[in-house]
Design an enzyme around this catalytic site. Structure first.
Site, short mmCIF file in Angstrom:
data_model
loop_
_atom_site.label_atom_id
_atom_site.label_comp_id
_atom_site.label_asym_id
_atom_site.label_seq_id
_atom_site.Cartn_x
_atom_site.Cartn_y
_atom_site.Cartn_z
N ARG A 1 -30.16 -65.96 26.23
CA ARG A 1 -29.41 -65.26 27.29
C ARG A 1 -28.07 -65.96 27.53
O ARG A 1 -27.04 -65.32 27.69
CB ARG A 1 -30.27 -65.27 28.55
CG ARG A 1 -29.68 -64.51 29.70
CD ARG A 1 -30.74 -64.38 30.76
NE ARG A 1 -30.27 -63.71 31.95
CZ ARG A 1 -31.07 -63.26 32.91
NH1 ARG A 1 -32.37 -63.43 32.80
NH2 ARG A 1 -30.60 -62.66 33.96
N GLY B 1 -26.33 -67.83 25.39
CA GLY B 1 -25.42 -67.61 24.26
C GLY B 1 -24.87 -66.19 24.27
O GLY B 1 -23.66 -65.98 24.13
N GLY B 2 -25.75 -65.21 24.43
CA GLY B 2 -25.32 -63.81 24.43
C GLY B 2 -24.36 -63.52 25.57
O GLY B 2 -23.33 -62.84 25.39
N GLU C 1 -28.98 -59.13 21.80
CA GLU C 1 -30.40 -59.00 22.14
C GLU C 1 -30.83 -60.37 22.59
O GLU C 1 -30.71 -61.33 21.84
CB GLU C 1 -31.13 -58.55 20.87
CG GLU C 1 -32.45 -57.92 21.14
CD GLU C 1 -33.55 -58.80 20.65
OE1 GLU C 1 -34.00 -59.63 21.46
OE2 GLU C 1 -33.95 -58.67 19.49
N CYS D 1 -39.16 -61.96 20.22
CA CYS D 1 -38.54 -61.42 21.44
C CYS D 1 -39.48 -60.45 22.14
O CYS D 1 -39.30 -60.13 23.30
CB CYS D 1 -37.22 -60.76 21.11
SG CYS D 1 -37.24 -59.90 19.56
P1 NAP Z 1 -28.84 -69.47 20.72
O1 NAP Z 1 -28.70 -70.83 21.27
O2 NAP Z 1 -28.46 -68.36 21.61
O3 NAP Z 1 -27.94 -69.41 19.40
C1 NAP Z 1 -27.80 -68.22 18.63
C2 NAP Z 1 -26.49 -68.26 17.88
O4 NAP Z 1 -25.42 -68.11 18.80
C3 NAP Z 1 -26.26 -69.56 17.16
O5 NAP Z 1 -25.56 -69.29 15.98
C4 NAP Z 1 -25.39 -70.33 18.13
O6 NAP Z 1 -24.58 -71.27 17.49
C5 NAP Z 1 -24.56 -69.23 18.74
N1 NAP Z 1 -24.16 -69.56 20.11
C6 NAP Z 1 -24.98 -69.87 21.14
N2 NAP Z 1 -24.27 -70.08 22.26
C7 NAP Z 1 -22.98 -69.89 21.93
C8 NAP Z 1 -21.75 -69.97 22.66
N3 NAP Z 1 -21.71 -70.28 23.95
N4 NAP Z 1 -20.61 -69.73 22.00
C9 NAP Z 1 -20.63 -69.41 20.68
N5 NAP Z 1 -21.75 -69.32 19.94
C10 NAP Z 1 -22.91 -69.56 20.55
O7 NAP Z 1 -30.29 -69.18 20.19
P2 NAP Z 1 -31.27 -70.06 19.26
O8 NAP Z 1 -30.60 -71.32 18.83
O9 NAP Z 1 -31.70 -69.14 18.19
O10 NAP Z 1 -32.49 -70.34 20.17
C11 NAP Z 1 -32.36 -70.94 21.44
C12 NAP Z 1 -33.09 -70.09 22.46
O11 NAP Z 1 -32.67 -68.73 22.33
C13 NAP Z 1 -34.59 -70.02 22.34
O12 NAP Z 1 -35.23 -71.12 22.89
C14 NAP Z 1 -34.89 -68.71 23.02
O13 NAP Z 1 -34.95 -68.90 24.41
C15 NAP Z 1 -33.72 -67.85 22.69
N6 NAP Z 1 -33.99 -66.89 21.60
C16 NAP Z 1 -34.31 -65.63 21.94
C17 NAP Z 1 -34.55 -64.71 20.95
C18 NAP Z 1 -34.89 -63.30 21.29
O14 NAP Z 1 -35.21 -62.58 20.38
N7 NAP Z 1 -34.81 -62.88 22.52
C19 NAP Z 1 -34.46 -65.06 19.61
C20 NAP Z 1 -34.12 -66.36 19.29
C21 NAP Z 1 -33.87 -67.26 20.29
P3 NAP Z 1 -24.95 -72.83 17.57
O15 NAP Z 1 -26.42 -72.96 17.41
O16 NAP Z 1 -24.17 -73.43 16.48
O17 NAP Z 1 -24.52 -73.26 18.93
#
Ligand code: NAP
Length: 533
Positions: free
Chosen positions: A243, A245-246, A265, A302
């Protein structure tokens, strides 16, 4: 194929020189070779420039050629054989059978979109012919088709290193729509990303398509990801992840001088509603099935069932006893990344330490980076009062909310944020009660399913994998299934355009044989398919 750790920018493979990314095998904790070079600003600029140059040529490729690209990517993935499977297993910690299944899903998604492209109905053709004799005023000739939005930035997901990553659903639907794609690889699986990226790069070249149709970038920080979303040549974003990151990407996209759509998503706890007759008749079976769904893939879906709602009483106790017995037998499993494992541990601790929450069951403890399943319960009142109980805990954790009656269960449903899915467990005697819950569920979720659990998403035409915020950034669309193509299209109307200037699909006589709505009436296509425009 040997991994080089290079970026794929159009036809070239080049070393990124802005820091390094290394994968970790979460099963062993070992760092994997090689090091992947992070892209520089100049390399990001080059990928975006090539994508912009490719756009007009790629979006007007014959539909048959675009479909062939998607099929060729699927074939090239298959040809990677064990190298791809083995690398993906070691970067994700997911079992081999799961990765093999996911590869199959990835290929079938690409083929599904090839079929969508060939049929051409995604173009949404409409013709309102001129009516020169109309009184009091003549009507102009109006023709509509959908065109691709422009270059799309895709963020690979950690939890589907194949099906929702470099050649996953976002890329397949964007390429199908006619959009060049620049992928920002997820740092958890850079080797898988390179292998898959090369399969796409090769397919683009084999089909003689513009070189900027596809690029793959690695990012050693957040700069390239953020630069990509902010780049004026990028016209839409596909993202699956957290959430935080998105939401960060949505804010960046909205702050641009030309704001663009972000299809993110993000976060969903997927309520499961157990209705009284179903619970009375099948509490044990539902409890066992729930435990299996909760712990599938270490709960890293998810669509994981993170919230159970039911009326308190002996039937709910039987459900809890069955779930507890099943969960207690389930071994801990390796999570995708050390960071995801850490976040899961923190989320479980928050629930476990909450004064209004009781621990119902724990799975078996495990080794480093392995997640131990957890089931908690609380009261409806506590759930309604404490925001912290509603947060997604990504992994095999779920919270049961004991409701004193069905009216309170309704109030709990009304208190929920947007969700990807809701599952209702019902027998025929529950239908009237269930009917009264449906409007509230429809307002909150993208998919309502009956007597099952939402893990295992069918990739098909009627699937919706979306929902109101925060499950996604835009509940009007889906990221799974053929309707996902609509995210990357927009309508253009041609008024009184001479036939010689019209796109072929809209010319008189329907030369491409595609379905078209004429004066509001649908006329089916007749598919010659070997067409040229
Ligand atoms: P994430 O931290 O959101 O990262 C996903 C992608 O977005 C990565 O490539 C990340 O790059 C990039 N990103 C994240 N924050 C950013 C920002 N502020 N600016 C630019 N790019 C950004 O997700 P994750 O590493 O896959 O997993 C972490 C958490 O996400 C999990 O613990 C879970 O809560 C959630 N998640 C949810 C789902 C779902 O389907 N709802 C799926 C996967 C994960 P970097 O890693 O290089 O920062």
């Amino acid at each position: 194929m040997n991994l080089t750790g290079e970026l794929l920018i159009g036809r070239q493979s080049v070393r990124g020189t802005h820091g390094e990314i290394r994968a970790i095998d979460p099963a062993s904790g070992e760092t994997l070779a090689p090091a992947f070079g992070g892209a520089t600003r100049a390399q990001l600029d080059q990928a975006c420039a090539l994508a912009a140059q490719a756009f007009d040529g790629y979006r007007e490729t014959p539909l048959a050629q675009r479909a062939a690209l998607l099929e060729k990517i699927a074939a090239n993935l298959l040809a990677l054989g064990d190298a791809l499977i083995a690398r993906c297993v070691s970067e994700s910690g997911l079992p081999r059978a799961r990765i093999e299944g996911e590869l199959g899903r990835t290929m079938s998604q690409l083929r599904l979109f090839a079929g969508v492209v060939r049929r051409g109905d995604f173009l949404g053709l409409r013709i309102d012919p001129a009516q020169p004799q109309r009184m009091p005023l003549p009507r102009v000739d109006l023709r509509l088709r959908h065109i691709a939005l422009g270059p799309v930035a895709v963020f690979g997901a950690s939890n589907f290193p194949l099906a929702f990553s470099v050649a996953g659903g976002d890329t397949a639907s964007a390429l199908a729509a006619g959009c060049p794609v620049v992928v920002k690889a997820h740092p958890a699986h850079p080797g898988t990303s390179e292998l898959v990226g090369r399969a796409i790069q090769k397919a683009v070249e084999e089909l003689g398509l513009p070189e900027g149709t596809f690029s793959l970038l690695f990012d050693s920080g957040l700069e390239i990801a953020q630069g990509l979303v902010s780049d004026h040549r990028i016209k839409a974003v596909g993202f699956t992840g957290s959430r935080a990151g998105g939401t960060a990407l949505m804010q960046l996209a909205a702050a641009r001088s030309e704001p663009i759509p972000v299809y993110a998503e993000m976060s969903s706890i997927n309520p499961v509603l157990l209705f009284p007759h179903a619970l009375g008749n099948r509490a044990d079976a539902i409890g066992k099935a729930f435990a299996a769904s909760l712990t599938l893939g270490a709960g890293q879906f998810c669509t994981n069932p993170g919230l159970i709602l039911a009326v308190d009483g002996p039937d709910l106790e039987r459900f809890l006893a069955a779930a507890e017995a099943a969960i207690a037998q389930i071994p801990a499993s390796t999570m995708l990344t050390p960071g995801i494992h850490r976040a899961y541990g923190a989320g479980v601790e928050t629930l476990g330490c909450h004064p209004q929450v009781s621990t119902v069951a724990r799975g078996q403890a495990g080794a480093q980076y392995q997640g131990q399943a957890a089931l908690f319960s609380t009261t409806a009142q506590a759930f309604l009062e404490h925001e912290a109980l509603r947060a997604e805990v990504f992994g095999a954790a779920s919270l049961v909310v004991r409701c004193p009656d069905l009216a309170t269960m309704q109030r709990v449903v009304e208190s929920l944020e947007g969700q990807l899915t809701a599952a209702i467990h019902i027998d025929e005697a529950d239908y009237d009660t269930a009917r009264s819950f449906l409007p509230a569920l429809e307002r909150r979720v993208g998919r309502i399913l009956v007597n099952g659990f939402a893990t295992g998403v069918e990739v098909s035409h009627a699937m919706v994998h979306g929902g109101p915020y925060p499950s996604t950034s835009d509940g009007r669309s889906t990221s799974v299934g053929s309707l996902a193509i609509a995210r990357f299209l927009r309508p253009v109307c041609y008024q009184d355009m001479p036939a010689a200037l019209l796109p072929q699909a809209l010319r008189a006589g329907n030369p491409l044989g595609l379905a078209v709505r004429v004066d509001g009436e649908m006329q089916p296509g007749h598919q010659p398919v070997a067409h040229t425009g």
